[in-house]
Write an enzyme that holds these catalytic residues in place. Structure first.
Site, PDB file in Angstrom:
ATOM      1  N   LYS A 177     -50.523 -12.682 -39.927  1.00 43.68           N
ATOM      2  CA  LYS A 177     -51.418 -13.308 -38.893  1.00 43.68           C
ATOM      3  C   LYS A 177     -51.249 -14.746 -38.995  1.00 43.68           C
ATOM      4  O   LYS A 177     -50.694 -15.658 -39.191  1.00 43.68           O
ATOM      5  CB  LYS A 177     -51.958 -13.544 -40.444  1.00 43.68           C
ATOM      6  CG  LYS A 177     -53.913 -14.215 -39.783  1.00 43.68           C
ATOM      7  CD  LYS A 177     -54.262 -15.756 -40.730  1.00 43.68           C
ATOM      8  CE  LYS A 177     -54.626 -16.765 -40.647  1.00 43.68           C
ATOM      9  NZ  LYS A 177     -54.545 -17.346 -39.295  1.00 43.68           N
ATOM     10  N   GLU A 252     -42.882 -23.055 -46.670  1.00 47.60           N
ATOM     11  CA  GLU A 252     -42.172 -24.074 -45.616  1.00 47.60           C
ATOM     12  C   GLU A 252     -43.206 -24.891 -45.569  1.00 47.60           C
ATOM     13  O   GLU A 252     -44.395 -24.650 -44.786  1.00 47.60           O
ATOM     14  CB  GLU A 252     -41.363 -23.578 -44.728  1.00 47.60           C
ATOM     15  CG  GLU A 252     -40.265 -22.865 -44.675  1.00 47.60           C
ATOM     16  CD  GLU A 252     -38.920 -23.667 -45.288  1.00 47.60           C
ATOM     17  OE1 GLU A 252     -38.952 -25.485 -45.331  1.00 47.60           O
ATOM     18  OE2 GLU A 252     -37.730 -23.271 -45.386  1.00 47.60           O
ATOM     19  N   CYS A 286     -42.783 -30.120 -38.569  1.00 48.08           N
ATOM     20  CA  CYS A 286     -42.741 -30.185 -39.960  1.00 48.08           C
ATOM     21  C   CYS A 286     -41.306 -31.798 -39.996  1.00 48.08           C
ATOM     22  O   CYS A 286     -41.246 -32.204 -41.120  1.00 48.08           O
ATOM     23  CB  CYS A 286     -41.645 -29.457 -40.526  1.00 48.08           C
ATOM     24  SG  CYS A 286     -42.641 -27.687 -40.005  1.00 48.08           S
ATOM     25  N   GLU A 387     -47.620 -37.232 -44.866  1.00 49.50           N
ATOM     26  CA  GLU A 387     -47.284 -36.830 -43.631  1.00 49.50           C
ATOM     27  C   GLU A 387     -48.877 -36.473 -42.690  1.00 49.50           C
ATOM     28  O   GLU A 387     -50.133 -36.332 -42.920  1.00 49.50           O
ATOM     29  CB  GLU A 387     -47.177 -35.446 -43.944  1.00 49.50           C
ATOM     30  CG  GLU A 387     -46.794 -34.286 -42.129  1.00 49.50           C
ATOM     31  CD  GLU A 387     -46.091 -33.023 -42.753  1.00 49.50           C
ATOM     32  OE1 GLU A 387     -47.017 -32.358 -44.181  1.00 49.50           O
ATOM     33  OE2 GLU A 387     -44.939 -32.788 -42.383  1.00 49.50           O
TER      34      GLU A 387
HETATM   35  C1  UN1 Z   1     -40.564 -27.443 -37.478  1.00 45.38           C
HETATM   36  O1  UN1 Z   1     -40.099 -29.437 -37.814  1.00 45.38           O
HETATM   37  O2  UN1 Z   1     -42.406 -27.598 -37.623  1.00 45.38           O
HETATM   38  O3  UN1 Z   1     -35.785 -28.127 -36.042  1.00 45.38           O
HETATM   39  C2  UN1 Z   1     -39.456 -26.505 -36.925  1.00 45.38           C
HETATM   40  C3  UN1 Z   1     -36.250 -28.488 -35.565  1.00 45.38           C
HETATM   41  C4  UN1 Z   1     -36.811 -27.275 -34.660  1.00 45.38           C
HETATM   42  C5  UN1 Z   1     -37.938 -26.404 -35.192  1.00 45.38           C
HETATM   43  C6  UN1 Z   1     -38.493 -27.728 -36.314  1.00 45.38           C
HETATM   44  N1  UN1 Z   1     -35.521 -26.491 -34.284  1.00 45.38           N
HETATM   45  O4  UN1 Z   1     -36.903 -29.646 -34.809  1.00 45.38           O
END
Ligand code: UN1
Length: 497
Positions: A177, A252, A286, A387
């Site tokens: 999804k 995650e 993230c 965040e």
């Molecule tokens: C994310 O931070 O949501 O390490 C993923 C990074 C990318 C992946 C990030 N390769 O910044």
């Protein structure tokens, strides 16, 4: 104006409309006049059909030799490489991040697919001696069945590939999804899967809102693994829903990532790092740098250099190669960012740069906000703790290295952290003592590569990792096999004492 393309769900190898008969528009966050396409508003019946197809396809896909599954993955990766430019442009239009970054996103999907294709000829287990005579011991990886993926909008192709490719190489089947805001990139990925010979039912997609189809997908009894990337609040619900039936859940979630700048750091490099870490992807990673802590002797200098650079960042439509930062993904995210700017001011942080929505001309058609820096942030402020998921950086000062480590760890999250220093002892000490899943020395908090484990500690995750061979542990279970060729009953721990 021509009518927008209608995109359908992908179930059992067919592109099909939702039984709801309802659709929604996917618009460009840099220019909301532009409709990228119309997508299905799916319902529970669609979810059930997709899971049923995946469960049926599992019966044969699990028996396809892994090297053969790998050959399909090689072809998928090669086709993605051919279409990299087209799919990256689609991604910029649907997600807003600049074209240089969407090329990176597509490349990350290509890297992950090639990497997992290679695993088709490895998927190593252990062989190890038996404590008995004429007995052979080994452990092998077995797939689990149907995997459900709920994927975010910030890495519209990379993150789906992080979940899909390891699941497929292990022999599982999939229902995905995609995020409501970025289904086109998943459609593009699935088109390639279809063209390159993934059998019908092995990969299925239902589009629509999390509230309508997320829950039934996770709770479906045929779903054995759930992999989710998104907020900690939603991740907690996913975890609770999975716990009832002991479903495997790989989560995650959030981050409040820190960059430490020591007094001996190369300041130009540290500022380059902070700028990219905080404002790359409009801060919507993230792993984004959302806290910058500087030694008191360099604090003023770093702030000054950084504010100047941030003010000069070119914000706009990411298809323009000269633009350095795109819009927020949607109105809601923009509102969140603007509200955090107000919260930070109210809590007493000093606005050092930015702080406003960008308006006028083409800006009025999108969700643009200035790259924003708050100085003199203290550990009791919400901007230090929460965040934001936007281009807002909180900057604070420290006196000693020990204090820097304490401040770095002062968060409920544990995804990524970095230190800028020339002192190898400090670099290694920080590497040891900052409790995160990812750590960088003299590099920003973003930029993970696909062949290392990706994930975080504390409220960022639940102990699993994506990418690398660590991802195989999410999508397979160990089976230990003992073969006795002695012809007699041998009782371990008893007959050999
Ligand atoms: C994310 O931070 O949501 O390490 C993923 C990074 C990318 C992946 C990030 N390769 O910044």
């Amino acid at each position: 104006m021509s009518k927008p393309t209608v995109y359908k769900n992908f179930i059992n190898g067919q592109w099909v409309e939702s039984s709801s008969g309802e659709t929604y528009e996917n618009r460009n966050p840099a220019n909301t006049d532009e409709v990228l396409g119309v997508f299905q508003k799916s319902n529970v019946d669609d979810v059930n059909a997709a899971v049923a197809a995946a469960a049926e396809a599992y019966k044969s896909w699990r028996l396809v030799p892994a090297p053969k599954r790998g050959e399909i993955l090689y072809r998928i990766a090669s086709k993605l490489l051919e279409r990299k430019e087209e799919y990256s442009a689609d991604m910029t239009r649907e997600m807003g991040k600049i074209i240089h970054e969407t090329r990176g996103d597509t490349q990350e999907a290509i890297d992950m697919t090639f990497y997992m294709a290679g695993e088709g000829r490895r998927l190593f287990g252990m062989t190890t001696p038996s404590e008995m005579v004429a007995k052979f011991n080994m452990s092998i990886r077995q797939p689990l069945g149907v995997c459900a993926f709920i994927t975010p909008w910030n890495f519209p192709m990379a993150i789906p590939s992080w979940k899909m490719m390891p699941a497929l190489i292990c022999g599982n089947t999939i229902v995905i999804k995609p995020a409501t805001d970025t289904p086109l990139s998943v459609v593009n990925l699935l088109k390639v899967c279809e063209e390159e010979g993934i059998p019908p039912g092995v990969v299925n997609m239902v589009t629509g809102s999390g509230s309508a189809i997320g829950q039934p997908l996770i709770e479906h009894p045929e779903v054995k693994v759930v992999s989710f990337t998104g907020s900690t609040a939603v991740g907690r619900k996913v975890s609770q829903a999975c716990a009832t039936n002991f479903k495997h859940a790989s989560l995650e979630m959030g981050g409040k990532n820190v960059q430490i700048v020591m007094d001996d750091a190369n300041l130009e490099l540290a500022v380059d790092g902070a700028l990219w870490g905080a404002f790359g992807t409009t801060g919507q990673r993230c792993t984004a740098t959302s806290r910058l802590i500087c030694h008191k002797d360099v604090y003023g200098k770093v702030l000054e250099m950084l504010a100047k650079r941030a003010e000069n960042l070119k914000v706009g439509n990411g298809l323009d190669e000269s633009v350095q930062m795109g819009p927020a993904i949607n109105q809601q995210q923009l509102d969140t960012v603007l509200s955090y700017i107000e919260i930070a001011k109210k809590d007493g942080a000093r606005l050092a740069s930015g702080g406003k929505r960008l308006t006028g001309g083409d800006y009025d058609k999108g969700f643009f906000v200035q790259p924003t820096i708050f100085a003199d942030v203290t550990q009791d402020m919400r901007i230090w703790k929460e965040e934001v998921f936007g281009p807002v950086l909180a900057v604070a000062k420290f006196d000693t290295f020990e204090q820097a480590i304490e401040m770095a760890n002062d968060t409920v999250y544990g995804l990524s952290a970095s230190i800028f220093t020339q002192d190898v002892n400090r670099a290694y000490t920080a590497m040891r003592d900052v409790y995160t899943g990812i750590f960088y020395v003299n590099a920003p908090t973003i930029g993970a590569e696909t062949h290392l484990p990706f994930g975080g500690t504390k409220e960022t995750g639940n102990g699993h990792r994506e990418a690398s061979t660590a991802a195989l542990d999410v999508f397979s279970e160990w089976k230990s096999v003992y073969v006795d060729f002695s012809g007699s009953l041998q009782r371990p721990q008893i007959d050999n004492q």
